[in-house]
Design an enzyme around this catalytic site. Structure first.
Site, PDB file in Angstrom:
ATOM      1  N   GLU A  48       0.858  -1.181   0.000  1.00  5.17           N
ATOM      2  CA  GLU A  48       0.000   0.000   0.000  1.00  5.17           C
ATOM      3  C   GLU A  48       0.898   1.236   0.000  1.00  5.17           C
ATOM      4  OE1 GLU A  48      -3.261  -0.140  -0.465  1.00  5.17           O
ATOM      5  OE2 GLU A  48      -3.071   2.023  -0.593  1.00  5.17           O
ATOM      6  N   SER A  49       0.911   1.917  -1.126  1.00  4.08           N
ATOM      7  CA  SER A  49       1.878   3.012  -1.292  1.00  4.08           C
ATOM      8  C   SER A  49       1.685   4.141  -0.272  1.00  4.08           C
ATOM      9  CB  SER A  49       1.802   3.562  -2.712  1.00  4.08           C
ATOM     10  OG  SER A  49       0.488   3.972  -3.013  1.00  4.08           O
ATOM     11  N   CYS A  79       4.457  -2.562  -8.341  1.00  7.16           N
ATOM     12  CA  CYS A  79       3.130  -2.129  -7.915  1.00  7.16           C
ATOM     13  C   CYS A  79       3.175  -0.889  -7.001  1.00  7.16           C
ATOM     14  CB  CYS A  79       2.431  -3.315  -7.272  1.00  7.16           C
ATOM     15  SG  CYS A  79       0.675  -3.259  -7.473  1.00  7.16           S
ATOM     16  N   ILE A 133      -2.635  -6.994  -8.824  1.00  2.00           N
ATOM     17  CA  ILE A 133      -3.467  -6.905  -7.622  1.00  2.00           C
ATOM     18  C   ILE A 133      -3.727  -5.431  -7.320  1.00  2.00           C
ATOM     19  CG2 ILE A 133      -3.634  -7.456  -5.162  1.00  2.00           C
ATOM     20  CD1 ILE A 133      -1.535  -9.678  -5.682  1.00  2.00           C
ATOM     21  N   HIS A 169       3.246  -8.219 -10.196  1.00  2.56           N
ATOM     22  CA  HIS A 169       4.036  -8.836  -9.116  1.00  2.56           C
ATOM     23  C   HIS A 169       4.817 -10.056  -9.590  1.00  2.56           C
ATOM     24  CE1 HIS A 169       2.380  -6.807  -5.467  1.00  2.56           C
ATOM     25  NE2 HIS A 169       1.366  -6.553  -6.281  1.00  2.56           N
ATOM     26  N   GLU A 171       7.268 -11.473  -8.327  1.00  5.37           N
ATOM     27  CA  GLU A 171       7.680 -12.315  -7.188  1.00  5.37           C
ATOM     28  C   GLU A 171       6.612 -13.368  -6.858  1.00  5.37           C
ATOM     29  OE1 GLU A 171       6.538  -9.310  -6.989  1.00  5.37           O
ATOM     30  OE2 GLU A 171       5.295  -9.077  -5.190  1.00  5.37           O
TER      31      GLU A 171
HETATM   32  N1  GLN Z   1      -3.281  -0.368  -4.708  1.00  5.35           N
HETATM   33  C1  GLN Z   1      -1.994  -0.264  -4.098  1.00  5.35           C
HETATM   34  C2  GLN Z   1      -1.569   1.185  -3.913  1.00  5.35           C
HETATM   35  O1  GLN Z   1      -2.231   2.055  -4.381  1.00  5.35           O
HETATM   36  C3  GLN Z   1      -0.942  -1.007  -4.868  1.00  5.35           C
HETATM   37  C4  GLN Z   1      -1.298  -2.462  -4.929  1.00  5.35           C
HETATM   38  C5  GLN Z   1      -0.133  -3.392  -4.899  1.00  5.35           C
HETATM   39  O2  GLN Z   1       0.994  -3.030  -4.561  1.00  5.35           O
HETATM   40  N2  GLN Z   1      -0.425  -4.647  -5.154  1.00  5.35           N
HETATM   41  O3  GLN Z   1      -0.579   1.448  -3.304  1.00  5.35           O
END
Ligand code: GLN
Length: 191
Positions: A48-49, A79, A133, A169, A171
């Site tokens: 989650e950024s 991501c 994701i 992803h 990984e």
């Molecule tokens: N939705 C996440 C974000 O906004 C990113 C999702 C992820 O890293 N799989 O940070």
């Protein structure tokens, strides 16, 4: 060769498992003293950024890492990591490291397509499995950014200097392919 894996939040364990498969030395960055150890490359994991950006600042990691990236430290960002590197976010005035001249849209695939898996071509590699994701994608790139992959005409992988950013992803698909990590590691050796 030693890789630092940002381990404040998100899917860092899966990154470490990928490095284990490749027999690469690594350590986790959790606190400021970790940054005094030498390393040759950095992995920014998914997650989650917003949370990662907040923790990076609170833990006093942000400025040092930003400077290192600006100085040419190789980075593999997946991501949420892509969002941290982006110079601009769509519909959001937040900028984190901002070291890549790309414009990124968060959660870009909407609810229905929140998560999906596909296979697509990656420049210099060929077909690779891609798991998305709640993924971002790249809306636009500035000069100097190479587009490495597109899915449904949307940019999902880019390279700018020694920074590689992915919407997906690799990984999580490590048992099928570690090609992207191998490409990143090769870039470090060539440095
Ligand atoms: N939705 C996440 C974000 O906004 C990113 C999702 C992820 O890293 N799989 O940070």
């Amino acid at each position: 060769m030693t890789i630092a894996v940002l381990a404040v939040q998100g899917a860092f364990l899966e990154q470490e498992q990928t490095l284990d498969m490749l027999g690469v030395n690594y350590f986790e960055i959790r606190q400021r003293p970790d940054l005094s150890r030498p390393f040759d490359g950095l992995i920014l994991p998914g997650g989650e950024s917003t949370v990662q950006g907040k923790l990076l600042r609170e833990l006093g990691l942000f400025d040092i890492l930003k400077e290192k990236i600006e100085d040419g430290l190789p980075v593999l960002a997946t991501c949420a990591g892509m969002i941290l590197l982006a110079g601009a976010l769509a519909d959001d005035s937040t900028v984190h490291f901002g070291t890549m001249p790309i414009r990124v849209r968060r959660n870009a695939y909407g609810r229905q397509l929140g998560s999906f898996h596909t296979t697509a071509n990656m420049a210099g590699i060929g077909p690779v499995p891609m798991t998305f994701i709640r993924a971002p994608y790249v809306e636009s790139v500035d000069d100097g950014v190479d587009v490495l992959a597109r899915v449904d005409n949307r940019i999902v992988a880019v390279r700018y200097g020694r920074q590689i950013a992915l919407s997906f992803h690799p990984e999580l698909d490590r048992k099928e392919s570690t090609a992207i990590h191998e490409t990143f590691l090769r870039m470090l050796v060539e440095r």
